[in-house]
Design a protein around this motif. Structure first.
Motif, short mmCIF file in Angstrom:
data_model
loop_
_atom_site.label_atom_id
_atom_site.label_comp_id
_atom_site.label_asym_id
_atom_site.label_seq_id
_atom_site.Cartn_x
_atom_site.Cartn_y
_atom_site.Cartn_z
N SER A 236 -0.73 -11.21 14.95
CA SER A 236 -1.12 -12.87 13.90
C SER A 236 -0.96 -14.20 14.29
CB SER A 236 -0.11 -12.81 12.49
OG SER A 236 0.14 -11.20 12.28
N LEU A 238 -0.45 -17.63 16.40
CA LEU A 238 1.03 -17.83 15.81
C LEU A 238 0.04 -19.97 16.78
CD1 LEU A 238 3.86 -18.90 17.16
CD2 LEU A 238 3.51 -17.89 18.89
N LYS A 239 0.83 -20.51 15.79
CA LYS A 239 0.39 -21.87 15.53
C LYS A 239 0.97 -22.69 16.21
CE LYS A 239 -2.88 -19.85 11.77
NZ LYS A 239 -2.81 -20.11 10.07
N ASP A 274 6.23 -20.35 7.23
CA ASP A 274 5.24 -19.77 7.89
C ASP A 274 6.52 -20.36 9.34
OD1 ASP A 274 4.52 -17.19 6.73
OD2 ASP A 274 2.91 -18.55 6.96
N TYR A 286 3.79 -21.89 14.03
CA TYR A 286 4.11 -21.24 12.98
C TYR A 286 3.60 -20.12 12.62
CZ TYR A 286 4.24 -25.78 10.31
OH TYR A 286 4.66 -26.67 10.06
N SER A 287 4.00 -18.76 12.51
CA SER A 287 3.00 -17.09 12.66
C SER A 287 4.35 -16.29 11.06
CB SER A 287 3.94 -16.38 13.58
OG SER A 287 3.25 -15.68 13.54
N LYS A 290 7.21 -13.24 12.74
CA LYS A 290 8.28 -13.81 13.48
C LYS A 290 8.52 -12.31 14.28
CE LYS A 290 8.91 -18.08 9.87
NZ LYS A 290 10.23 -18.04 9.72
N VAL A 293 6.43 -12.84 17.83
CA VAL A 293 6.26 -13.80 18.37
C VAL A 293 7.70 -14.09 19.34
CG1 VAL A 293 4.28 -14.72 17.04
CG2 VAL A 293 6.84 -15.56 16.55
N SER A 320 -3.82 -22.65 18.94
CA SER A 320 -3.97 -20.77 18.16
C SER A 320 -4.19 -20.02 18.81
CB SER A 320 -4.70 -20.23 17.30
OG SER A 320 -4.43 -20.01 15.99
N HIS A 322 -4.22 -15.93 19.06
CA HIS A 322 -4.73 -14.39 18.08
C HIS A 322 -4.97 -13.92 19.11
CE1 HIS A 322 -6.10 -13.33 14.08
NE2 HIS A 322 -5.37 -13.19 14.05
#
Length: 378
Positions: A236, A238-239, A274, A286-287, A290, A293, A320, A322
């Motif tokens: 997913s 991770l931003k 998130d 944000y993810s 969690k 990450v 980001s 991904h």
């Protein structure tokens, strides 16, 4: 009737002149209202000097620019009068054919002349824009092929300039911005310490067809970097988003629905639930996974993230991660490889080679900085 025709001619001529001046005034106002353009030299640390052989390339391009300039100089004026002449002759011939000679009045001639002038004004303007746009596109391709690609290789032999676009699917993997209409150009690809890297100019905006206000909303416009990661692979995204951008996440604009009211659109693809709690107040993470990450978010990792975001003053920069790629999007309101001097100013006087050189140094530096993630996990 003769006095009326004379007055009509004077008023029509003054109207055309006023319309011409008003159009020029609007163009000047729009140009002055443009925001200050991004400057790569602000973020660049290194400099170098281009060798003398680039002067020869610029001189050849300048000769081509002068040739195209001479072809388009005064083009609108020529197009207007030529179009007006042929349209007016056609209309007057038609009027003369359909009207008896003894009944032909000046008013019957003045009307078609004024009408044809307005048609010629619009037609000449459209033709001029199309012709200049075509010449600009042709010259731009030549400039990129002969100059930009050579400078890219000079700055970093491991990089090459293609000028092509990237796919929307690649941009969407970052999962950073809303919007359904995507455009891209001027891609540079290559390797950085044996890892694949790509940087392109990209724009993401809304679809005007589905927008009730018929207003085009730009969600992102700038540079987009893709970097192959060595030892990270997330299922997913991770931003990392600076707080400055989160505060601007909701874009307000006016729409018509019986009466004016405010509506809003979300610029970023982030959800409050998130959010991953961090000790810093400059940016947020944000993810939706969690647990996954947490394995990579440590003090050393966040220090690199902070360095990259801080390099751009924590503004208009987005990261980001991904899959096995890192994506960095940097808002940039200036085309990196275009010249505002085309058909207006000498390429030599505008220092086009030096400007492109500075932009490439900045891009090469940005690639090295994002690659710190790989060095940390190498």
């Amino acid at each position: 009737m003769d006095n009326f025709a004379l007055i009509f001619i004077v008023v029509a001529a003054l109207g055309l002149f006023a319309f011409w001046k008003f159009t020029q005034f609007i163009i000047k106002v729009v140009k002055k209202a443009q925001p200050e353009k991004s400057d790569s030299s602000k973020f660049s640390e290194g400099t170098s000097t281009l060798p003398g052989n680039f002067n020869e390339i610029v001189n050849k391009l300048e000769k081509e620019r002068e040739r195209l300039y001479n072809k388009t100089k005064g083009l609108f004026r020529r197009a207007f009068f030529r179009t007006w002449f042929f349209i007016a002759c056609g209309i007057l011939l038609l009027v003369a054919t359909l009207t008896d000679a003894d009944k032909l009045e000046i008013a019957a001639i003045i009307g078609p002349l004024v009408m044809s002038a307005f048609i010629a004004l619009i037609g000449g303007g459209i033709y001029t824009l199309v012709k200049k746009g075509s010449n600009s596109y042709t010259f731009s391709k030549k400039l990129k092929k002969d100059l930009v690609s050579q400078i890219v290789t000079f700055v970093n032999p491991e990089l090459s300039f293609s000028g092509e676009a990237i796919e929307k699917a690649d941009f969407d993997k970052a999962d950073l911005f809303n919007g359904s209409v995507f455009t891209s150009e001027d891609t540079i690809t290559g390797t950085i310490e044996d890892e694949w890297v790509s940087i392109s100019e990209c724009e993401q905006r809304n679809s005007s067809i589905n927008n009730r206000s018929n207003t085009i909303i730009t969600y992102f416009d700038g540079l987009f970097i893709q970097l192959q990661l060595k030892s990270i692979n997330l299922s997913s995204p991770l931003k990392f988003i600076p707080v400055y951008n989160i505060d601007k996440n909701v874009l307000k604009y006016k729409i018509r629905e019986n009466s004016l009211r405010f509506d809003s659109l979300k610029i970023l693809r982030i959800k409050e639930e998130d959010e991953i709690l961090l000790s810093t107040t400059k940016y947020k993470a944000y993810s939706d996974n969690k647990e996954e990450v947490q394995a990579i978010i440590n003090e050393k990792f966040l220090k690199v993230i902070d360095f990259i975001l801080g390099k751009y003053d924590y503004k208009d920069v987005f990261i980001s991660i991904h899959g096995d790629k890192l994506y960095l999007a940097l808002g940039w309101n200036q085309d990196m490889f275009e010249t505002d001097a085309f058909l207006k100013k000498s390429l030599i006087e505008s220092n086009i080679a030096e400007k492109v050189h500075q932009d490439i140094i900045f891009i090469n530096q940005a690639i090295k900085e994002v690659n710190l993630i790989n060095k940390m996990h190498g």
